[in-house]
Design a protein around this motif. Sequence first.
Motif, mmCIF file in Angstrom:
data_model
loop_
_atom_site.group_PDB
_atom_site.id
_atom_site.type_symbol
_atom_site.label_atom_id
_atom_site.label_comp_id
_atom_site.label_asym_id
_atom_site.label_seq_id
_atom_site.Cartn_x
_atom_site.Cartn_y
_atom_site.Cartn_z
ATOM 1 N N PRO A 61 6.682 -23.423 29.221
ATOM 2 C CA PRO A 61 7.748 -23.594 28.237
ATOM 3 C C PRO A 61 7.564 -22.619 27.076
ATOM 4 N N LEU A 62 8.678 -22.158 26.524
ATOM 5 C CA LEU A 62 8.585 -21.254 25.393
ATOM 6 C C LEU A 62 9.683 -21.561 24.389
ATOM 7 N N SER A 63 9.418 -21.210 23.132
ATOM 8 C CA SER A 63 10.430 -21.311 22.094
ATOM 9 C C SER A 63 10.362 -20.051 21.242
ATOM 10 N N ILE A 64 11.521 -19.577 20.864
ATOM 11 C CA ILE A 64 11.632 -18.387 20.026
ATOM 12 C C ILE A 64 12.540 -18.740 18.864
ATOM 13 N N GLU A 65 12.107 -18.422 17.666
ATOM 14 C CA GLU A 65 12.936 -18.608 16.481
ATOM 15 C C GLU A 65 12.995 -17.280 15.737
ATOM 16 N N ILE A 66 14.197 -16.815 15.495
ATOM 17 C CA ILE A 66 14.416 -15.552 14.794
ATOM 18 C C ILE A 66 15.212 -15.866 13.535
ATOM 19 N N LYS A 67 14.716 -15.398 12.408
ATOM 20 C CA LYS A 67 15.363 -15.660 11.129
ATOM 21 C C LYS A 67 15.592 -14.344 10.407
ATOM 22 N N LYS A 68 16.780 -14.187 9.818
ATOM 23 C CA LYS A 68 17.084 -12.975 9.066
ATOM 24 C C LYS A 68 16.234 -12.923 7.817
ATOM 25 N N PRO A 69 15.817 -11.770 7.350
ATOM 26 C CA PRO A 69 16.149 -10.457 7.859
ATOM 27 C C PRO A 69 15.212 -9.994 8.964
ATOM 28 N N ALA A 70 13.926 -10.335 8.947
ATOM 29 C CA ALA A 70 13.012 -9.782 9.957
ATOM 30 C C ALA A 70 11.860 -10.736 10.223
ATOM 31 N N GLN A 71 12.180 -11.988 10.478
ATOM 32 C CA GLN A 71 11.131 -12.969 10.746
ATOM 33 C C GLN A 71 11.302 -13.501 12.164
ATOM 34 N N MET A 72 10.157 -13.770 12.812
ATOM 35 C CA MET A 72 10.209 -14.246 14.181
ATOM 36 C C MET A 72 8.967 -15.075 14.493
ATOM 37 N N ARG A 73 9.141 -16.101 15.306
ATOM 38 C CA ARG A 73 8.027 -16.920 15.789
ATOM 39 C C ARG A 73 8.261 -17.177 17.269
ATOM 40 N N VAL A 74 7.259 -16.879 18.080
ATOM 41 C CA VAL A 74 7.318 -17.105 19.518
ATOM 42 C C VAL A 74 6.154 -17.996 19.892
ATOM 43 N N GLU A 75 6.431 -19.060 20.623
ATOM 44 C CA GLU A 75 5.377 -19.959 21.086
ATOM 45 C C GLU A 75 5.550 -20.189 22.580
ATOM 46 N N VAL A 76 4.463 -19.990 23.311
ATOM 47 C CA VAL A 76 4.448 -20.198 24.759
ATOM 48 C C VAL A 76 3.314 -21.168 25.062
ATOM 49 N N ASN A 77 3.606 -22.209 25.830
ATOM 50 C CA ASN A 77 2.592 -23.189 26.204
ATOM 51 C C ASN A 77 2.168 -22.967 27.649
ATOM 52 N N ALA A 78 0.846 -22.847 27.833
ATOM 53 C CA ALA A 78 0.306 -22.644 29.170
ATOM 54 C C ALA A 78 -0.967 -23.450 29.328
ATOM 55 N N MET A 79 -1.021 -24.254 30.350
ATOM 56 C CA MET A 79 -2.207 -25.046 30.678
ATOM 57 C C MET A 79 -2.718 -25.821 29.463
ATOM 58 N N GLY A 80 -1.796 -26.417 28.701
ATOM 59 C CA GLY A 80 -2.173 -27.250 27.568
ATOM 60 C C GLY A 80 -2.538 -26.485 26.308
ATOM 61 N N GLN A 81 -2.402 -25.188 26.310
ATOM 62 C CA GLN A 81 -2.726 -24.389 25.131
ATOM 63 C C GLN A 81 -1.486 -23.612 24.683
ATOM 64 N N SER A 82 -1.405 -23.395 23.375
ATOM 65 C CA SER A 82 -0.253 -22.691 22.814
ATOM 66 C C SER A 82 -0.635 -21.285 22.388
ATOM 67 N N MET A 83 0.145 -20.320 22.842
ATOM 68 C CA MET A 83 0.020 -18.941 22.382
ATOM 69 C C MET A 83 1.146 -18.738 21.372
ATOM 70 N N ILE A 84 0.796 -18.293 20.163
ATOM 71 C CA ILE A 84 1.775 -18.157 19.093
ATOM 72 C C ILE A 84 1.723 -16.741 18.537
ATOM 73 N N GLN A 85 2.895 -16.161 18.328
ATOM 74 C CA GLN A 85 3.014 -14.848 17.693
ATOM 75 C C GLN A 85 4.026 -14.981 16.565
ATOM 76 N N VAL A 86 3.661 -14.489 15.367
ATOM 77 C CA VAL A 86 4.521 -14.623 14.195
ATOM 78 C C VAL A 86 4.669 -13.270 13.511
#
Length: 104
Positions: A61-86
């Motif tokens: 599962p993944l979620s992406i949130e993009i906010k103006k002007p240049a903000q972003m958060r991506v979260e991907v869940n794999a095997m019970g752990q979350s990978m997050i990029q901001v």
Amino acid sequence: MFRTTAFTVAALVGTLSAQAQTADQIVAKHLQALGGTAALKTIKTIRIGGKMIVGQNMEMPLSIEIKKPAQMRVEVNAMGQSMIQVLNGKDSWVVNPMMGSTEP
């Protein structure tokens, strides 16, 4: 019989091609259905959710949130752990426990 069938096919193709829309017309209708370009310009945040299928049908599962002007958060869940990029518009950080990174 052949003439009638050929005429029917030709008439049907002619009718369908007369009703065909260009890509610009389709995009214009879509924008209009969304409220027009002015309405789209007022959007400040977009949230997208879904799942990635990786390798041997492993769903993540993944979620992406993009906010103006240049903000972003991506979260991907794999095997019970979350990978997050901001990205906050100036700086960015990543937490990826799968690669040994547990701190931003």
